[in-house]
Design a protein around this motif. Structure first.
Motif, PDB file in Angstrom:
ATOM      1  N   TYR A 148       4.242   9.141  -4.337  1.00 14.04           N
ATOM      2  CA  TYR A 148       3.089   9.814  -3.737  1.00 14.04           C
ATOM      3  C   TYR A 148       3.288   9.956  -2.228  1.00 14.04           C
ATOM      4  N   ILE A 149       3.692   8.879  -1.579  1.00 12.85           N
ATOM      5  CA  ILE A 149       3.905   8.899  -0.129  1.00 12.85           C
ATOM      6  C   ILE A 149       4.982   9.918   0.242  1.00 12.85           C
ATOM      7  N   TYR A 150       6.086   9.927  -0.496  1.00 13.68           N
ATOM      8  CA  TYR A 150       7.183  10.860  -0.201  1.00 13.68           C
ATOM      9  C   TYR A 150       6.771  12.314  -0.400  1.00 13.68           C
ATOM     10  N   SER A 151       5.763  12.542  -1.233  1.00 13.71           N
ATOM     11  CA  SER A 151       5.321  13.920  -1.482  1.00 13.71           C
ATOM     12  C   SER A 151       4.333  14.420  -0.429  1.00 13.71           C
ATOM     13  N   MET A 152       3.870  13.540   0.422  1.00 10.39           N
ATOM     14  CA  MET A 152       2.866  13.900   1.429  1.00 10.39           C
ATOM     15  C   MET A 152       3.536  14.394   2.709  1.00 10.39           C
ATOM     16  N   ASP A 153       2.717  14.949   3.595  1.00  8.65           N
ATOM     17  CA  ASP A 153       3.177  15.418   4.898  1.00  8.65           C
ATOM     18  C   ASP A 153       3.854  14.271   5.636  1.00  8.65           C
ATOM     19  N   GLU A 154       5.026  14.534   6.196  1.00  7.94           N
ATOM     20  CA  GLU A 154       5.788  13.471   6.848  1.00  7.94           C
ATOM     21  C   GLU A 154       5.133  12.951   8.117  1.00  7.94           C
ATOM     22  N   ASN A 155       4.123  13.633   8.631  1.00  8.70           N
ATOM     23  CA  ASN A 155       3.427  13.165   9.831  1.00  8.70           C
ATOM     24  C   ASN A 155       2.300  12.183   9.516  1.00  8.70           C
ATOM     25  N   LEU A 156       2.033  11.979   8.253  1.00 11.99           N
ATOM     26  CA  LEU A 156       0.999  11.018   7.874  1.00 11.99           C
ATOM     27  C   LEU A 156       1.568   9.602   7.931  1.00 11.99           C
ATOM     28  N   GLU A 157       0.693   8.664   8.266  1.00 14.00           N
ATOM     29  CA  GLU A 157       1.101   7.266   8.324  1.00 14.00           C
ATOM     30  C   GLU A 157       0.358   6.507   7.232  1.00 14.00           C
ATOM     31  N   PHE A 158       1.070   5.645   6.547  1.00 13.23           N
ATOM     32  CA  PHE A 158       0.480   4.871   5.458  1.00 13.23           C
ATOM     33  C   PHE A 158       0.594   3.391   5.765  1.00 13.23           C
ATOM     34  N   HIS A 159      -0.429   2.641   5.378  1.00  8.56           N
ATOM     35  CA  HIS A 159      -0.417   1.181   5.472  1.00  8.56           C
ATOM     36  C   HIS A 159      -0.610   0.657   4.054  1.00  8.56           C
ATOM     37  N   ILE A 160       0.330  -0.137   3.595  1.00 12.69           N
ATOM     38  CA  ILE A 160       0.280  -0.658   2.233  1.00 12.69           C
ATOM     39  C   ILE A 160       0.173  -2.173   2.308  1.00 12.69           C
ATOM     40  N   LYS A 161      -0.787  -2.717   1.569  1.00  7.44           N
ATOM     41  CA  LYS A 161      -0.937  -4.163   1.490  1.00  7.44           C
ATOM     42  C   LYS A 161      -0.953  -4.544   0.022  1.00  7.44           C
ATOM     43  N   VAL A 162      -0.124  -5.506  -0.324  1.00 10.26           N
ATOM     44  CA  VAL A 162      -0.011  -5.954  -1.708  1.00 10.26           C
ATOM     45  C   VAL A 162      -0.200  -7.464  -1.747  1.00 10.26           C
ATOM     46  N   SER A 163      -0.930  -7.942  -2.725  1.00 12.55           N
ATOM     47  CA  SER A 163      -1.074  -9.383  -2.964  1.00 12.55           C
ATOM     48  C   SER A 163      -0.559  -9.673  -4.367  1.00 12.55           C
ATOM     49  N   TYR A 164       0.087 -10.805  -4.499  1.00 13.77           N
ATOM     50  CA  TYR A 164       0.651 -11.205  -5.793  1.00 13.77           C
ATOM     51  C   TYR A 164       0.446 -12.706  -5.896  1.00 13.77           C
ATOM     52  N   PHE A 165      -0.564 -13.108  -6.677  1.00 12.76           N
ATOM     53  CA  PHE A 165      -0.951 -14.512  -6.752  1.00 12.76           C
ATOM     54  C   PHE A 165      -0.737 -15.063  -8.154  1.00 12.76           C
ATOM     55  N   GLU A 166      -0.527 -16.357  -8.189  1.00 17.72           N
ATOM     56  CA  GLU A 166      -0.478 -17.094  -9.443  1.00 17.72           C
ATOM     57  C   GLU A 166      -1.579 -18.141  -9.382  1.00 17.72           C
ATOM     58  N   ILE A 167      -2.342 -18.248 -10.444  1.00 18.30           N
ATOM     59  CA  ILE A 167      -3.334 -19.312 -10.571  1.00 18.30           C
ATOM     60  C   ILE A 167      -2.855 -20.195 -11.710  1.00 18.30           C
ATOM     61  N   TYR A 168      -2.529 -21.426 -11.389  1.00 18.41           N
ATOM     62  CA  TYR A 168      -1.988 -22.347 -12.391  1.00 18.41           C
ATOM     63  C   TYR A 168      -2.528 -23.736 -12.103  1.00 18.41           C
ATOM     64  N   LEU A 169      -3.091 -24.382 -13.104  1.00 19.15           N
ATOM     65  CA  LEU A 169      -3.684 -25.707 -12.954  1.00 19.15           C
ATOM     66  C   LEU A 169      -4.685 -25.746 -11.798  1.00 19.15           C
ATOM     67  N   ASP A 170      -5.527 -24.729 -11.743  1.00 17.94           N
ATOM     68  CA  ASP A 170      -6.579 -24.617 -10.718  1.00 17.94           C
ATOM     69  C   ASP A 170      -6.053 -24.517  -9.300  1.00 17.94           C
ATOM     70  N   LYS A 171      -4.797 -24.147  -9.131  1.00 22.18           N
ATOM     71  CA  LYS A 171      -4.223 -23.952  -7.801  1.00 22.18           C
ATOM     72  C   LYS A 171      -3.783 -22.502  -7.667  1.00 22.18           C
ATOM     73  N   ILE A 172      -4.074 -21.910  -6.502  1.00 14.76           N
ATOM     74  CA  ILE A 172      -3.690 -20.526  -6.224  1.00 14.76           C
ATOM     75  C   ILE A 172      -2.426 -20.553  -5.358  1.00 14.76           C
ATOM     76  N   ARG A 173      -1.428 -19.808  -5.796  1.00 16.19           N
ATOM     77  CA  ARG A 173      -0.167 -19.745  -5.049  1.00 16.19           C
ATOM     78  C   ARG A 173       0.169 -18.294  -4.776  1.00 16.19           C
ATOM     79  N   ASP A 174       0.451 -17.993  -3.500  1.00 18.77           N
ATOM     80  CA  ASP A 174       0.841 -16.641  -3.098  1.00 18.77           C
ATOM     81  C   ASP A 174       2.328 -16.469  -3.427  1.00 18.77           C
ATOM     82  N   LEU A 175       2.634 -15.610  -4.356  1.00 18.66           N
ATOM     83  CA  LEU A 175       4.015 -15.435  -4.799  1.00 18.66           C
ATOM     84  C   LEU A 175       4.843 -14.579  -3.857  1.00 18.66           C
ATOM     85  N   LEU A 176       4.209 -13.968  -2.848  1.00 22.92           N
ATOM     86  CA  LEU A 176       4.944 -13.165  -1.876  1.00 22.92           C
ATOM     87  C   LEU A 176       5.145 -13.910  -0.562  1.00 22.92           C
ATOM     88  N   ASP A 177       4.559 -15.092  -0.448  1.00 21.81           N
ATOM     89  CA  ASP A 177       4.649 -15.866   0.801  1.00 21.81           C
ATOM     90  C   ASP A 177       5.909 -16.710   0.817  1.00 21.81           C
TER      91      ASP A 177
END
Length: 147
Positions: free
Chosen positions: A118-147
């Protein structure tokens, strides 16, 4: 604005394919699929928004579970995909799959592919900010898998 019918929480159930050790042991599925929304286990039926049998492709799962969420995200809305299940139930198979095999890629690489296409198909003068979160919840603990 997004269609309100598309804004609700949907619960989809996927049955992963048997793995090699299960096949070697001669394991079989005990569930019976009844249409695209119902699965019966031990004579008791369970109804979901959608049920994927073990022969469902990664693409079919992505198209039904994530494609519309990605479209909404690209329209400026937040989106969440939550995979839940016991150990070895197929969460990683569904979410990641085989990263370098186009047929076996899971939801996450397909999302990244769609967003960047989608980004590559857009006008090249546009700026995009992408934020992704990827978490695991295991035994009542939250772990950031991208950290």
């Amino acid at each position: 604005m997004a269609d309100p019918a598309e804004c609700s929480i949907k619960v989809m159930c996927r049955f992963r394919p048997l793995n090699d050790s299960e096949i070697q042991r001669g394991d079989k599925y005990i569930c019976k699929f009844q249409g695209g929304e119902t699965v019966a286990v031990g004579g008791k039926s369970y109804v979901y928004d959608y049920v994927f049998p073990s022969n469902a492709t990664q693409e079919q799962v992505y198209n039904a579970c994530a494609k519309n969420i990605v479209k909404d995200v690209l329209d400026g809305y937040n989106g969440t995909i939550f995979a839940y299940g016991q150990t070895s139930s197929g969460k990683t198979h569904t979410m990641e799959g085989s990263l370098h095999d186009p047929d076996c890629m899971g939801i996450i690489p397909r999302i990244a592919q769609d967003i960047f296409n989608y980004i590559y198909s857009m006008d090249e003068n546009l700026e995009f900010h992408i934020k992704v979160s990827y978490f695991e919840i295991y035994l009542d603990k939250i772990r950031d898998l991208l950290d």
